[in-house]
Enzyme design. Structure first.
Site, PDB file in Angstrom:
ATOM      1  N   GLU A  24       0.841  -1.199   0.000  1.00  0.00           N
ATOM      2  CA  GLU A  24       0.000   0.000   0.000  1.00  0.00           C
ATOM      3  C   GLU A  24       0.878   1.253   0.000  1.00  0.00           C
ATOM      4  O   GLU A  24       2.032   1.223   0.431  1.00  0.00           O
ATOM      5  CB  GLU A  24      -0.877  -0.034   1.274  1.00  0.00           C
ATOM      6  CG  GLU A  24      -1.794   1.169   1.425  1.00  0.00           C
ATOM      7  CD  GLU A  24      -2.836   0.980   2.534  1.00  0.00           C
ATOM      8  OE1 GLU A  24      -2.746   0.009   3.302  1.00  0.00           O
ATOM      9  OE2 GLU A  24      -3.747   1.828   2.604  1.00  0.00           O
ATOM     10  N   GLU A 172     -12.527  -2.106   2.743  1.00  0.00           N
ATOM     11  CA  GLU A 172     -13.063  -1.797   4.083  1.00  0.00           C
ATOM     12  C   GLU A 172     -14.108  -0.687   3.999  1.00  0.00           C
ATOM     13  O   GLU A 172     -14.003   0.348   4.655  1.00  0.00           O
ATOM     14  CB  GLU A 172     -11.923  -1.425   5.053  1.00  0.00           C
ATOM     15  CG  GLU A 172     -10.981  -2.582   5.282  1.00  0.00           C
ATOM     16  CD  GLU A 172     -10.032  -2.433   6.477  1.00  0.00           C
ATOM     17  OE1 GLU A 172      -9.974  -1.356   7.082  1.00  0.00           O
ATOM     18  OE2 GLU A 172      -9.356  -3.418   6.797  1.00  0.00           O
ATOM     19  N   TYR A 238      -6.568  -9.076  11.343  1.00  0.00           N
ATOM     20  CA  TYR A 238      -5.217  -8.855  11.881  1.00  0.00           C
ATOM     21  C   TYR A 238      -5.078  -9.526  13.238  1.00  0.00           C
ATOM     22  O   TYR A 238      -6.081  -9.813  13.910  1.00  0.00           O
ATOM     23  CB  TYR A 238      -4.951  -7.355  11.988  1.00  0.00           C
ATOM     24  CG  TYR A 238      -4.670  -6.733  10.636  1.00  0.00           C
ATOM     25  CD1 TYR A 238      -3.414  -6.836  10.056  1.00  0.00           C
ATOM     26  CD2 TYR A 238      -5.666  -6.065   9.930  1.00  0.00           C
ATOM     27  CE1 TYR A 238      -3.149  -6.281   8.809  1.00  0.00           C
ATOM     28  CE2 TYR A 238      -5.408  -5.508   8.683  1.00  0.00           C
ATOM     29  CZ  TYR A 238      -4.137  -5.616   8.131  1.00  0.00           C
ATOM     30  OH  TYR A 238      -3.871  -5.071   6.892  1.00  0.00           O
ATOM     31  N   GLU A 294      -6.105  -9.196   3.606  1.00  0.00           N
ATOM     32  CA  GLU A 294      -5.237  -8.499   4.568  1.00  0.00           C
ATOM     33  C   GLU A 294      -5.189  -9.347   5.830  1.00  0.00           C
ATOM     34  O   GLU A 294      -6.218  -9.593   6.460  1.00  0.00           O
ATOM     35  CB  GLU A 294      -5.773  -7.102   4.913  1.00  0.00           C
ATOM     36  CG  GLU A 294      -5.603  -6.111   3.783  1.00  0.00           C
ATOM     37  CD  GLU A 294      -5.929  -4.671   4.194  1.00  0.00           C
ATOM     38  OE1 GLU A 294      -5.772  -4.319   5.374  1.00  0.00           O
ATOM     39  OE2 GLU A 294      -6.341  -3.912   3.301  1.00  0.00           O
ATOM     40  N   GLN A 343       2.272  -6.168   5.392  1.00  0.00           N
ATOM     41  CA  GLN A 343       2.441  -5.793   3.995  1.00  0.00           C
ATOM     42  C   GLN A 343       3.863  -6.162   3.560  1.00  0.00           C
ATOM     43  O   GLN A 343       4.691  -6.460   4.405  1.00  0.00           O
ATOM     44  CB  GLN A 343       2.194  -4.318   3.805  1.00  0.00           C
ATOM     45  CG  GLN A 343       0.783  -3.893   4.195  1.00  0.00           C
ATOM     46  CD  GLN A 343       0.419  -2.476   3.707  1.00  0.00           C
ATOM     47  OE1 GLN A 343       1.161  -1.835   2.986  1.00  0.00           O
ATOM     48  NE2 GLN A 343      -0.731  -2.002   4.156  1.00  0.00           N
TER      49      GLN A 343
HETATM   50  O1  AHR Z   1      -2.799  -2.649   6.193  1.00  0.00           O
HETATM   51  C1  AHR Z   1      -3.070  -1.458   6.857  1.00  0.00           C
HETATM   52  C2  AHR Z   1      -4.534  -1.062   6.831  1.00  0.00           C
HETATM   53  O2  AHR Z   1      -5.288  -1.996   7.533  1.00  0.00           O
HETATM   54  C3  AHR Z   1      -5.189  -1.043   5.468  1.00  0.00           C
HETATM   55  O3  AHR Z   1      -4.969   0.138   4.795  1.00  0.00           O
HETATM   56  C4  AHR Z   1      -6.639  -1.189   5.803  1.00  0.00           C
HETATM   57  O4  AHR Z   1      -7.357  -1.811   4.780  1.00  0.00           O
HETATM   58  C5  AHR Z   1      -6.626  -1.983   7.090  1.00  0.00           C
HETATM   59  O5  AHR Z   1      -7.412  -1.420   8.062  1.00  0.00           O
END
Ligand code: AHR
Length: 484
Positions: A24, A172, A238, A294, A343
């Protein structure tokens, strides 16, 4: 522990796309990390840094998602084409409020994919973009004929259209992508997708912005309203030490911090099951993919770094949690068709960290390299005692194992989530066995620019006696065996 690898009992295909990456416009991922520009003193090819690209090429990355993330719904592609000195600047409001010069745009992204040898996955702007903007972008990139947009692409240096299979319709959209209700997003999705035309040989694989973690209502509403016009929906999940408010530090943690990550990693499995069950009711034939586009560990940023840059270190805890989560993707590969770790460089659970002209490879990089043999293999049954421990209300396997077969070769990956106990794996085979393992002396060890090779794979401790094989497994380790 005795295990049985039963090569005659096969499961489904383990798609190579489960090993996808995400880059990103965030912090130092694109700029500095991947792209330094043609005039940089750092050796580069068309602006892409050679050291980082060469290291990443070794991973045989199948697919790369870009330009966001939250950045995607603030990105206007026209700002990133044409002569660089004339490209307008913008403020990257999501990530640190820094000024973005748009020198890395569509052409540069495809150049990066070509250098890496991976397929592109572009996420379009629904939150602040228009239908026309999105339709034009697709035509600009993929139309081979004589049209003003295709000719503009040619004028900008690219004669032939690019191949673009994967396209995301927003990111998102329940949050940074527009703070929408799922019903509203579905209406927009239906409208936007009508104008995503198939100019190339293959139809565009359309990916709807899916739920956050356990938001079942989002998935239910999407399945009710857009199942006939989507190829897949995404899922973001996450991993933190405890929760979003208690994320912990990447390389400064205690036992609670270690097991907190293992326990929270198990949420990925819970959430895949939750969303798959909803999808199964509407799509029992599993035509629609669930793409975990993600995922990864997310800690507090390293001290002294910009909080909006999400720069974090990487230890064996990340590699072990990484393998544990990848095994979940393998286990659910009938529905989970792609996953993109967040990432690729300098952000969150990165493969590579850079500092000026220096670069280091993280334990997560080594994990991805070790796991290469699984890509596009067929799952093979492994029987073993799935001993679990409980931490913060979740059951975590002490040892997690996954095996695949490809071209007569069997790849077996084993992670030990315990920092307290090693193990000894024994099994019978008539094949020859080799393998690599990775562990560190202290759980908080990490590769630094002064000591970049502190953690790296080494030969696994394997002994064979006739057909009986014993592999010594260290605590807090990842091991990959090859049987051929
Ligand atoms: O990966 C960081 C951020 O996490 C991304 O921009 C978003 O999609 C998510 O909340």
């Amino acid at each position: 522990m005795k295990i049985k690898i039963d090569a005659d009992r096969r499961g489904g295909k383990i798609s190579k796309y489960l090993y996808g990456q995400f880059a990103e416009h965030l912090g130092r991922c694109i700029y500095e990390g991947l792209y330094v520009g043609e005039d940089s003193d750092i050796p580069n090819t068309n602006g892409m840094r050679n050291d980082v690209v060469n290291a990443l090429k070794e991973l045989e990355i199948p697919v790369l998602r870009w330009p966001g993330g939250c950045f995607a719904d603030d990105y206007h592609w026209r700002d990133g084409i044409g002569e660089k000195s004339k490209r307008p600047y913008m403020v990257n409001t999501n990530w640190g409020g820094v000024v973005e010069n748009n020198h890395f745009g569509t052409h540069e992204f495809f150049e990066l994919c070509e250098q890496l040898g991976c397929e592109p996955y572009i996420c379009g702007n629904v939150g602040s973009g228009t239908v026309q903007e999105m339709r034009d972008w697709i035509e600009y990139m993929t139309f081979d004929g004589d049209s003003p947009l295709a000719n503009e692409r040619r004028k900008n240096g690219r004669e032939k259209p690019w191949k673009l299979k994967f396209f995301g319709i927003g990111n998102e959209n329940w949050g940074c992508g527009g703070n929408m209700r799922p019903e509203y997003y579905c209406d927009l999705y239906r409208r936007f997708t009508v104008f995503i035309r198939d100019y190339g040989d293959e139809p565009v694989y359309k990916i709807a912005g899916g739920p956050n973690a356990d938001d079942a209502n989002w998935t239910e509403t999407l399945m009710q309203n857009i199942r006939n016009c989507t190829s897949a929906i995404s899922l973001h999940n996450y991993t933190h030490e405890t929760d979003w408010k208690h994320r912990g530090m990447a390389a400064d943690f205690d036992r609670e911090g270690w097991y907190g990550i293992m326990s929270d990693a198990m949420r990925v499995d819970e959430n895949i099951k939750l969303h798959s069950a909803i999808m199964d009711r509407y799509d029992p034939e599993k035509k629609i993919g669930l793409l975990v586009d993600e995922w990864g560990t997310w800690y507090e940023v390293e001290p002294g770094t910009n909080p909006g840059f999400l720069y974090q270190q990487n230890t064996m805890r990340d590699a072990v949690a990484g393998m544990l989560i990848i095994h979940m993707f393998h286990a659910h590969s009938d529905r989970v068709r792609m996953a993109n770790i967040a990432q690729m460089v300098n952000v969150l659970q990165a493969m590579v960290l850079t500092e000026g002209d220096k670069m280091l490879l993280t334990p997560t990089y080594h994990l991805f390299k070790m796991m290469k043999g699984h890509k596009d293999g067929t799952a093979v049954d492994v029987c073993y005692d799935k001993k679990e421990y409980e931490f913060k209300g979740r059951k975590v396997p002490k040892i997690s194992i996954s095996a695949t077969e490809k071209g007569g070769k069997i790849t077996v990956s084993i992670c030990n989530t315990s920092i307290d106990e090693g193990d000894e794996i024994t099994f019978e085979t008539d094949k020859s066995v080799s393998g690599v393992t990775m562990y560190s002396e202290n759980m908080t060890d990490c590769n630094t620019f002064d000591e970049p090779e502190k953690i790296k794979p080494r030969n696994a401790d394997i002994t064979s006696d006739g057909g009986a094989v014993t592999v010594k497994i260290k605590p807090a380790s990842v091991t990959v065996l090859t049987l051929e």
